[in-house]
Scaffold this active site. Structure first.
Site, PDB file in Angstrom:
ATOM      1  N   ALA A  73       0.829  -1.208   0.000  1.00 32.85           N
ATOM      2  CA  ALA A  73       0.000   0.000   0.000  1.00 32.85           C
ATOM      3  C   ALA A  73       0.868   1.266   0.000  1.00 32.85           C
ATOM      4  O   ALA A  73       0.470   2.290  -0.546  1.00 32.85           O
ATOM      5  CB  ALA A  73      -0.947   0.003   1.195  1.00 32.85           C
ATOM      6  N   SER A 199      -3.300  -3.544   0.507  1.00 33.79           N
ATOM      7  CA  SER A 199      -2.066  -4.158   0.979  1.00 33.79           C
ATOM      8  C   SER A 199      -2.291  -5.640   1.272  1.00 33.79           C
ATOM      9  O   SER A 199      -3.308  -6.008   1.853  1.00 33.79           O
ATOM     10  CB  SER A 199      -1.606  -3.451   2.258  1.00 33.79           C
ATOM     11  OG  SER A 199      -0.543  -4.163   2.858  1.00 33.79           O
ATOM     12  N   CYS A 325       7.878   6.230  19.213  1.00 34.11           N
ATOM     13  CA  CYS A 325       9.206   6.585  19.688  1.00 34.11           C
ATOM     14  C   CYS A 325       9.987   7.209  18.543  1.00 34.11           C
ATOM     15  O   CYS A 325      10.554   6.523  17.703  1.00 34.11           O
ATOM     16  CB  CYS A 325       9.916   5.350  20.203  1.00 34.11           C
ATOM     17  SG  CYS A 325      10.907   5.677  21.635  1.00 34.11           S
TER      18      CYS A 325
END
Ligand code: PLP
Length: 384
Positions: A73, A199, A325
């Site tokens: 995708a 996807s 993160c």
């Protein structure tokens, strides 16, 4: 229980029926699908064309030729945005997207912005639904493309695709949707769009394969991103990976057959899970839209505790938190931010995803474990 996988929005295991279908195409039927002057090549091509039809069927494309295989995708979204931008730049430079698109749409947008295109990001409501009035206003005569995802990958909200489609048709602007989280889970209608990304690894197919639906009637034109042998109607050069295409086709076939059953099972899982959570914990908030929602995705904020801390307390359960993160600092998810969710609640969020191989026992166990850990963390917290 040793390890429990509840992160089906990140990826799914490849269904063994899909693997079985793929295997012969690695070393037995390994012919180049573009070498149609011999039988081995023709058999590989046949397998690919069957897969193309299976993909087309699932998303309601009228002609299998409308399916362009890509590596996933991410590539499909890049091809849709870059391809339309480059081909239609003489008409205008405005591209309208939403604030909660997947990174691969946002980053492609930023790259196009650096080339002189104008990217308009439409805000979303607290439930994560795009503001249709602002979207309509943004589609002016310089606009060449609207790209809004069908289902968001973090909160599972379903966007008003029919309304967006109507706005685009009325204004004569191309409409692309990233349907990676929607295909196989809810009914999607390619005919409502001009371009649609899918996807493989989100629907129990292999990683490294996806597709872009490109409407034929009327024909949607775009510039290629990859140049070469002119495969995929010139839009995506490169030798097609026969086993991966076959796998995507099979995954689509199975998804079509099992969608209704799966929706019912996943809805039950979701309800069971939420009941245990809400019966046993206070100050837990559901993120997303309760009505317009895919069944297998739950996003919750647990006031007073960090999502990351909960995850550390349940190392055997694979789920995601609403913080990313980036370098050393934890950033709250931009999707939750766009939904006007407080930073502390975004940091306290978890995404739990159920799927084809989830069991009742896993759902119950995960819910009880989360309750236990949240209670423990809250007891330890001086702020609670
Ligand atoms: C996973 C995902 C993508 C990226 O798909 P790949 O096939 O991994 O490149 C894009 N958009 C959404 C909404 C996704 O969930």
């Amino acid at each position: 229980m040793s390890e429990i996988y509840l992160d089906y929005q990140a990826t799914t295991p490849c269904d063994s029926r899909v693997v079985d279908e793929m295997l012969p195409y690695f070393n037995e039927e390994f012919g180049n699908p573009h070498s149609v002057n011999h039988a081995m090549g023709r058999r590989a091509k046949e397998a690919i064309e069957k897969a193309r039809s299976q993909v087309a069927e699932l998303i309601g494309a009228t002609d299998p030729k409308e399916i362009i295989f890509t590596s996933g995708a991410t590539e499909a979204n890049n091809l849709a945005l870059q391809g339309v931008a480059r081909f239609h730049r003489a008409k205008g430079k405005r591209i309208v997207i939403s604030e909660i698109e997947h990174k691969c749409v946002l980053e492609t947008g930023y790259a196009l912005e650096r080339e002189g295109f104008e990217i308009i990001k439409i805000p979303v409501s607290k439930k994560g639904v795009v503001d249709l009035r602002l979207l309509e206003e943004s589609v002016n005569d310089r606009a060449i493309l609207v790209s809004v995802m069908t289902v968001n990958n973090e909160v599972g909200t379903i966007q008003p695709i029919e309304e967006i489609s109507d706005i685009c048709r009325q204004k004569g602007v191309l409409f692309h949707t990233d349907a990676a989280q929607a295909v196989g889970k809810i009914t999607v209608e390619a005919s409502r769009t001009d371009l649609m990304s899918i996807s493989g690894h989100k629907i129990y197919g292999p990683k490294g394969i996806g597709a872009l639906y490109v409407q034929l009637k009327p024909r949607v034109r775009l510039s290629p991103v990859l140049f070469g042998g002119g495969q995929e109607r010139g839009m995506r050069s490169g030798t097609l990976p026969t086993p991966l295409c076959v796998g995507l086709g099979k995954a689509c076939e199975i998804a079509g057959q099992e969608m209704e059953n799966e929706q019912a099972r996943l809805t039950e899982f979701r309800e069971c899970f939420l009941k245990t959570i809400f019966d046993n914990l206070k100050k837990v908030y559901l993120n997303g839209d309760v009505e317009h929602h895919i069944p297998g995705c739950v996003n919750l904020s647990f006031d007073g505790v960090e999502g990351e801390s909960i995850m550390l307390g349940i190392p055997g359960i694979c789920i995601s938190s609403g913080s990313a993160c980036t370098s050393e600092i934890l950033e709250p998810s931009y999707v939750l931010k766009a939904m006007s969710i407080r930073d502390d609640l975004a940091h306290s969020s978890l995404r739990i995803g159920f799927g084809r191989f989830t069991t009742n026992e896993e759902v119950a166990y995960a819910a009880n474990q989360i309750v236990e850990v949240v209670n423990k963390l809250r007891e330890m917290s001086p702020l609670w």
